[in-house]
Design a protein around this motif. Structure first.
Motif, PDB file in Angstrom:
ATOM      1  N   GLU A 174       0.676  11.876   1.198  1.00 43.05           N
ATOM      2  CA  GLU A 174       0.471  13.020   2.029  1.00 43.05           C
ATOM      3  C   GLU A 174       0.346  14.035   1.116  1.00 43.05           C
ATOM      4  O   GLU A 174       0.864  14.293   0.042  1.00 43.05           O
ATOM      5  CB  GLU A 174       1.819  13.245   3.028  1.00 43.05           C
ATOM      6  N   VAL A 200       4.998   5.560   2.433  1.00 41.75           N
ATOM      7  CA  VAL A 200       4.624   6.994   2.537  1.00 41.75           C
ATOM      8  C   VAL A 200       5.262   7.990   1.561  1.00 41.75           C
ATOM      9  O   VAL A 200       6.617   8.132   1.932  1.00 41.75           O
ATOM     10  CB  VAL A 200       4.805   7.458   4.065  1.00 41.75           C
ATOM     11  N   VAL A 259      -4.008   4.025   0.706  1.00 42.69           N
ATOM     12  CA  VAL A 259      -4.500   4.040   1.985  1.00 42.69           C
ATOM     13  C   VAL A 259      -4.594   5.419   2.670  1.00 42.69           C
ATOM     14  O   VAL A 259      -3.730   6.261   2.309  1.00 42.69           O
ATOM     15  CB  VAL A 259      -3.839   2.995   2.762  1.00 42.69           C
ATOM     16  N   GLU A 260      -5.283   5.573   3.766  1.00 43.59           N
ATOM     17  CA  GLU A 260      -5.012   6.879   4.566  1.00 43.59           C
ATOM     18  C   GLU A 260      -4.115   6.885   5.785  1.00 43.59           C
ATOM     19  O   GLU A 260      -3.797   7.774   6.418  1.00 43.59           O
ATOM     20  CB  GLU A 260      -6.836   7.269   5.201  1.00 43.59           C
ATOM     21  N   HIS A 261      -3.871   5.566   6.357  1.00 45.78           N
ATOM     22  CA  HIS A 261      -3.272   5.414   7.544  1.00 45.78           C
ATOM     23  C   HIS A 261      -2.027   4.278   7.200  1.00 45.78           C
ATOM     24  O   HIS A 261      -2.297   3.306   6.280  1.00 45.78           O
ATOM     25  CB  HIS A 261      -3.947   4.848   8.433  1.00 45.78           C
ATOM     26  N   ALA A 262      -0.766   4.385   7.601  1.00 46.13           N
ATOM     27  CA  ALA A 262       0.291   3.634   7.059  1.00 46.13           C
ATOM     28  C   ALA A 262       0.382   2.306   8.112  1.00 46.13           C
ATOM     29  O   ALA A 262       0.039   2.505   9.348  1.00 46.13           O
ATOM     30  CB  ALA A 262       1.667   4.509   7.137  1.00 46.13           C
ATOM     31  N   ASP A 263       0.660   1.297   7.437  1.00 44.61           N
ATOM     32  CA  ASP A 263       1.051   0.057   8.335  1.00 44.61           C
ATOM     33  C   ASP A 263       2.323  -0.488   8.163  1.00 44.61           C
ATOM     34  O   ASP A 263       3.207   0.255   7.305  1.00 44.61           O
ATOM     35  CB  ASP A 263      -0.054  -0.981   8.238  1.00 44.61           C
ATOM     36  N   LEU A 306       0.729   5.348   1.224  1.00 39.54           N
ATOM     37  CA  LEU A 306      -0.070   6.787   1.750  1.00 39.54           C
ATOM     38  C   LEU A 306       0.564   7.970   0.879  1.00 39.54           C
ATOM     39  O   LEU A 306       1.745   8.302   1.257  1.00 39.54           O
ATOM     40  CB  LEU A 306       0.347   6.857   3.099  1.00 39.54           C
ATOM     41  N   GLY A 354       6.790   2.924   5.902  1.00 43.56           N
ATOM     42  CA  GLY A 354       5.919   2.888   6.924  1.00 43.56           C
ATOM     43  C   GLY A 354       5.940   2.478   8.165  1.00 43.56           C
ATOM     44  O   GLY A 354       5.803   2.739   9.294  1.00 43.56           O
ATOM     45  N   THR A 413       3.325  -0.379   4.092  1.00 44.12           N
ATOM     46  CA  THR A 413       2.905   0.902   3.734  1.00 44.12           C
ATOM     47  C   THR A 413       4.264   1.659   3.156  1.00 44.12           C
ATOM     48  O   THR A 413       4.963   1.989   3.975  1.00 44.12           O
ATOM     49  CB  THR A 413       1.980   1.852   4.401  1.00 44.12           C
ATOM     50  N   SER A 423       0.762  -1.384  -0.032  1.00 44.37           N
ATOM     51  CA  SER A 423       0.226   0.097   0.098  1.00 44.37           C
ATOM     52  C   SER A 423       0.913   1.155   0.025  1.00 44.37           C
ATOM     53  O   SER A 423       2.053   1.042   0.237  1.00 44.37           O
ATOM     54  CB  SER A 423      -0.698  -0.091   1.316  1.00 44.37           C
ATOM     55  N   SER A 457      10.303   3.930   9.259  1.00 45.17           N
ATOM     56  CA  SER A 457      10.178   5.296   9.156  1.00 45.17           C
ATOM     57  C   SER A 457      11.502   5.651   8.580  1.00 45.17           C
ATOM     58  O   SER A 457      12.131   6.893   8.270  1.00 45.17           O
ATOM     59  CB  SER A 457      10.102   6.253  10.266  1.00 45.17           C
TER      60      SER A 457
END
Length: 218
Positions: A70, A120, A111-115, A68, A172, A118, A66, A175
């Motif tokens: 921003e 970013v 997606v709207e939220h990272a896992d 994200l 994700g 994911t 996935s 980091s």
């Protein structure tokens, strides 16, 4: 509109001519949005455009399911100018986010939220440059739209538009940065230094950036 003397015009031409010839942003044009620029190297985007890029040796896109995206920032924070309104700035940021999401949806789940699986994607529009067609004067002012000094001498000469972006893709889970890119794009010409910049004027650059994001191969 900023005003320059004849002497400052000559000095601007002599000192900044190197930037005019460069197809990729130079270190003096980096905004500070990215945490590290030291490993950037000349490369080509999927569409063949010259960019400055770094890719982590650990980056394997197959490890992710996935993405994200921003909302793009303006960095430093913008001040609306006589040639660009706050509404135009908002439209540009929203359009770029939606365009990237649309392109990446064919490759990863958006997606709207990272896992843990994911990627970013962070981005910032760092400068917009307006330069008179055919004149070798170059000036980048972060975000604020200020025509180069030669525009006064050019009268109603068309203004070429350039827009600069810096992007970073982050894991994700850890980091940790996976890739960083600095590039510029070209929009449509404005008729003169009284013409208001609109989203449609730089859509060609934004669309290309979004397409290259989808086609990117580490």
């Amino acid at each position: 509109m900023m005003k320059f003397s004849a002497l400052s015009l000559v000095l601007s031409s002599a000192l900044l001519l190197a930037g005019c010839a460069s197809k990729t942003p130079t270190p003096s044009q980096y905004s500070g949005f990215l945490s590290d620029y030291s490993q950037l190297q000349p490369a080509q985007s999927a569409s063949g455009a010259p960019v400055m890029r770094w890719v982590s040796a650990d980056f394997n896109i197959e490890n992710y399911r996935s993405v994200l995206v921003e909302r793009p920032q303006f960095y430093p924070a913008p001040t609306p100018h006589s040639q660009v309104s706050q509404q135009t700035l908002d439209d540009i940021a929203l359009y770029l986010q939606q365009a990237i999401r649309l392109e990446l949806a064919g490759r990863l789940r958006v997606v709207e939220h990272a896992d843990r699986e994911t990627l970013v994607l962070r981005s910032a529009i760092t400068a917009v440059n307006l330069s008179p067609e055919g004149l070798k004067v170059y000036e980048v002012v972060p975000v604020a739209l200020v025509a180069a000094a030669a525009s006064t001498a050019a009268g109603t000469r068309d203004l070429n538009t350039e827009v600069y972006v810096e992007l970073e893709v982050i894991d994700g889970r850890t980091s940790q940065p996976m890739t960083r890119v600095v590039r510029k794009g070209h929009g449509l010409q404005l008729e003169n230094d009284s013409t208001q910049l609109q989203l449609n004027d730089i859509k060609p650059a934004l669309d290309t950036w979004a397409q290259d994001a989808r086609l990117f191969k580490p």
